[in-house]
Structure formats: C-alpha cells, structure tokens
Design a protein around this motif. Structure first.
Motif, PDB file in Angstrom:
ATOM      1  N   ALA A 163      50.274  50.360  33.439  1.00 24.16           N
ATOM      2  CA  ALA A 163      48.707  50.868  33.240  1.00 24.16           C
ATOM      3  C   ALA A 163      49.156  52.032  34.121  1.00 24.16           C
ATOM      4  O   ALA A 163      50.013  53.103  34.866  1.00 24.16           O
ATOM      5  CB  ALA A 163      48.768  50.001  35.302  1.00 24.16           C
ATOM      6  N   CYS A 217      45.916  52.160  39.403  1.00 20.27           N
ATOM      7  CA  CYS A 217      47.271  51.167  38.869  1.00 20.27           C
ATOM      8  C   CYS A 217      47.622  50.397  40.071  1.00 20.27           C
ATOM      9  O   CYS A 217      48.292  49.418  39.929  1.00 20.27           O
ATOM     10  CB  CYS A 217      47.943  52.378  39.085  1.00 20.27           C
ATOM     11  SG  CYS A 217      47.176  53.534  37.228  1.00 20.27           S
ATOM     12  N   THR A 246      40.560  43.726  36.049  1.00 18.98           N
ATOM     13  CA  THR A 246      39.835  44.282  36.237  1.00 18.98           C
ATOM     14  C   THR A 246      38.614  45.165  36.561  1.00 18.98           C
ATOM     15  O   THR A 246      38.344  46.076  37.700  1.00 18.98           O
ATOM     16  CB  THR A 246      39.370  45.198  35.014  1.00 18.98           C
ATOM     17  OG1 THR A 246      40.317  44.823  33.641  1.00 18.98           O
ATOM     18  CG2 THR A 246      39.243  46.773  34.392  1.00 18.98           C
ATOM     19  N   LEU A 279      40.714  53.590  33.845  1.00 20.57           N
ATOM     20  CA  LEU A 279      42.111  52.372  33.208  1.00 20.57           C
ATOM     21  C   LEU A 279      42.450  51.984  32.772  1.00 20.57           C
ATOM     22  O   LEU A 279      41.753  50.623  31.568  1.00 20.57           O
ATOM     23  CB  LEU A 279      41.668  52.197  34.685  1.00 20.57           C
ATOM     24  CG  LEU A 279      42.655  49.793  35.234  1.00 20.57           C
ATOM     25  CD1 LEU A 279      44.480  50.800  35.705  1.00 20.57           C
ATOM     26  CD2 LEU A 279      42.399  49.313  35.617  1.00 20.57           C
ATOM     27  N   CYS A 308      45.490  49.426  30.218  1.00 22.87           N
ATOM     28  CA  CYS A 308      46.809  48.367  30.749  1.00 22.87           C
ATOM     29  C   CYS A 308      47.294  47.821  29.830  1.00 22.87           C
ATOM     30  O   CYS A 308      46.927  47.738  28.507  1.00 22.87           O
ATOM     31  CB  CYS A 308      46.510  47.730  31.650  1.00 22.87           C
ATOM     32  SG  CYS A 308      45.896  48.074  33.360  1.00 22.87           S
ATOM     33  N   GLY A 335      41.628  47.112  29.804  1.00 22.16           N
ATOM     34  CA  GLY A 335      41.284  48.058  30.995  1.00 22.16           C
ATOM     35  C   GLY A 335      39.751  48.891  30.593  1.00 22.16           C
ATOM     36  O   GLY A 335      38.708  47.872  30.116  1.00 22.16           O
TER      37      GLY A 335
END
Length: 334
Positions: free
Chosen positions: A115, A134, A168, A186, A188, A204
C-alpha cells in the motif's frame, strides 16, 4: 643446518621444468547508475540537505527520508521504495508519501499487501494522512485476507472488486470525515504467495501510475476510464472501474462530497513481466521523459530482480522538472 644435503626439487614437492603461474581475470564492474537522465541536471542537490522540524513531544511523528523493502513469494520478487523528493529535501519538509508492505497468513495461504499513499499537498499533516491511509487499509485487508486469497484463487474478480471498493471507501472516508474533502490518494497491490496463483490485483483511488514492462517496453495499464460490465481490456485482461460517487438514498437527502474514482484491475502475470505501481512522483517523469523509460527498461529487463541497493539507485534516478516524493513497488515474475 650446514652440511645437510639439499633434497631434489621433486622430493621437495616442486615440479621440474618451468613453473606457469595463473593469470587473474577480472570482470569489469557495471557502470554506475547515473544521478539523472535528460539533457540538463535537476535544480536541487541529489542528497538530502535540510531535516523537517521536530516537536520534542511528537518524535514518533517524524518520517524517515527513505524507506526500502523487499521480499520473494510464490512466483514473484518484490522491491519497494519510498523517497523524499528533492524539493522537500531542500526545504526541510516531511515526505508526504507513505509505504506499507505486509504479509498476512503463512505458507501458500499468505497474502502480501503493498500500500502506498500520498497526502494532499495543501492539507495540514499530509504525511499523517498518508500513513493513516496505509495503516487503515492494511488492517482491513489483514482481517479479510483469508477470503481474499480464496477469491484470488477462484478468479472471482467481481467479488474482489466490490469488496475492495468497500474497504477503500471506508479507509478514505475516515480521512474525509475530518476535513470534508479527500486528503490522500491510495494505491495497493495484492500478491498471493501461492506459486500456482498468478493473479495480481491493483486497487485504490487517486493519482499515480500502474505500468508493465514486457520485452523491454513500458506500457501503462492504469485503469483510466470507466468500463462497461464485462468489457475486456485491450490485452485481454478484464478491466473494471467505478466513478465512486455515491447516490443519495432519497431525493431529500444531500449527496456526499464527490470522491476520487475507485480503480481496480486484476490481471494474470506472465513469466518475465515486471509490474510497477507508483505514486505521481515517479509516474509523471516516467510518462514525460523517454530517457527515463529507456534507462529503467534496460535496467529492469534482466532476468533477475535487482538487489535492494540497486533498486534504490535505479528508482532515485532524477529528471529535471520533477522533484516530488517518489514511491514505487515493482514485481518481477519468474
């Protein structure tokens, strides 16, 4: 002692005739990694200068200049790094990128999560928001890792997409609750440890890049546009994406603030592929500077993944005009 006979050469273990000594052969060292690529050197110095200001009561809030991680599971070798950008190094600002690499479970039932998050530039405590994003997604994936491994093995992409979308949204929703707007992106990767499962999942929300290196050529595989249900990506992988904007339960209730689009991709890895996920700090120069694509393409097309030091040296190769934090995770497929 004087008067003692001297043994013949063969008796002393020395062969008769001329003695031929071995010649040492040295392999020339590989050329050093360049500090930068492109026509001109970057504006800032290549090494850190100023440290971020520290609060003696909040020393746990400090962020290291560089984080480096690596692992090998199943058919893939992972290298990951997060670097403070040249601009932040010069100004004494904290790295706004955060990186988390975690393994949940054991043996072939294990699941590796990578992440990475970037705190919004104008948001107060941007580095904290990135770290929290994260940590929260890591906790959510860790609690669900057994089901996620089952879905990966069975190829249940619809279940994976909907489940990871919820995780998410919950993670970024916590960040939005404090400020009323998105404060971090974000991104991942999910990597199963089972060598027979070659499904790699990206998910993400927010800016960055997802690239695949195959036969020495980079290709962006970032989910960029909404796809109709069941639509196939150009290379045969199934590609799905949502706008992520919730619909009010009734016309009398206001809509939530617009969210960043949720991005999802599940693809089957091929031997020899290199899949790289990164934040905008590396995605933008990779898209904009052909010499960086060529350099990393040559360096990372080798059969074996580089060591941690080599990966760090490659990932920090600079380009003038790009001075943001860089976070990248690359996966070499055996």
């Amino acid at each position: 002692m004087p008067g003692w006979p001297v043994p013949a050469a063969e008796e002393r273990g020395v062969p008769r005739g001329p003695v031929v000594t071995g010649v040492a052969h040295f392999t020339p060292a590989a050329p050093p990694t360049p500090d930068y690529v492109g026509s001109r050197p970057p504006t800032y110095a290549p090494e850190p200068t100023a440290l971020p200001a520290a609060d003696p009561e909040e020393l746990g809030d400090l962020v290291a200049d560089t984080v480096l991680e690596g692992a090998r599971y199943g058919a893939c070798t992972l290298r990951a790094v997060s670097l403070r950008g040249d601009s932040a190094r010069y100004r004494g600002e904290a790295r706004r990128d955060a990186l988390l690499v975690a393994r949940f479970g054991a043996g072939e039932e294990a699941l590796v999560l990578v992440a990475m998050a970037t705190g919004a530039r104008a948001a107060p405590g941007a580095h904290r928001a990135a770290a929290e994003a994260c940590r929260w997604i890591g906790q959510a994936v860790g609690r669900s890792h057994e089901r996620l491994v089952e879905d990966l093995r069975a190829g249940r992409r619809g279940d994976l997409k909907s489940g990871l979308n919820r995780l998410t949204d919950r993670t970024l929703g916590k960040l939005r609750a404090a400020s009323g707007e998105p404060t971090a992106s974000l991104r991942c990767l999910l990597l199963p440890a089972d060598p027979d499962c070659r499904t790699r999942v990206f998910f993400g929300a927010g800016e960055g890049g997802l690239f695949r290196l195959r036969d020495g050529e980079w290709r962006s595989v970032e989910p960029a546009v909404p796809a109709a249900p069941g639509e196939a990506a150009p290379d045969g992988d199934r590609l799905t994406m949502d706008l992520g904007i919730p619909v009010p339960p009734s016309p009398y209730e206001p809509a939530e603030p617009p969210q960043m689009p949720f991005r999802f991709r599940a693809a089957i890895a091929r031997p020899g592929d290199v899949l790289m996920m990164c934040t905008s700090g590396l995605a933008e120069p990779l898209r904009g500077e052909a010499s960086l694509r060529a350099f990393l393409g040559r360096r990372w097309s080798r059969a074996a993944a580089p060591g941690l030091a080599g990966f760090l040296a490659d990932a920090r190769t600079r380009v003038k005009g790009y001075a943001d934090d860089r976070t990248a995770a690359a996966v070499w497929e055996a």
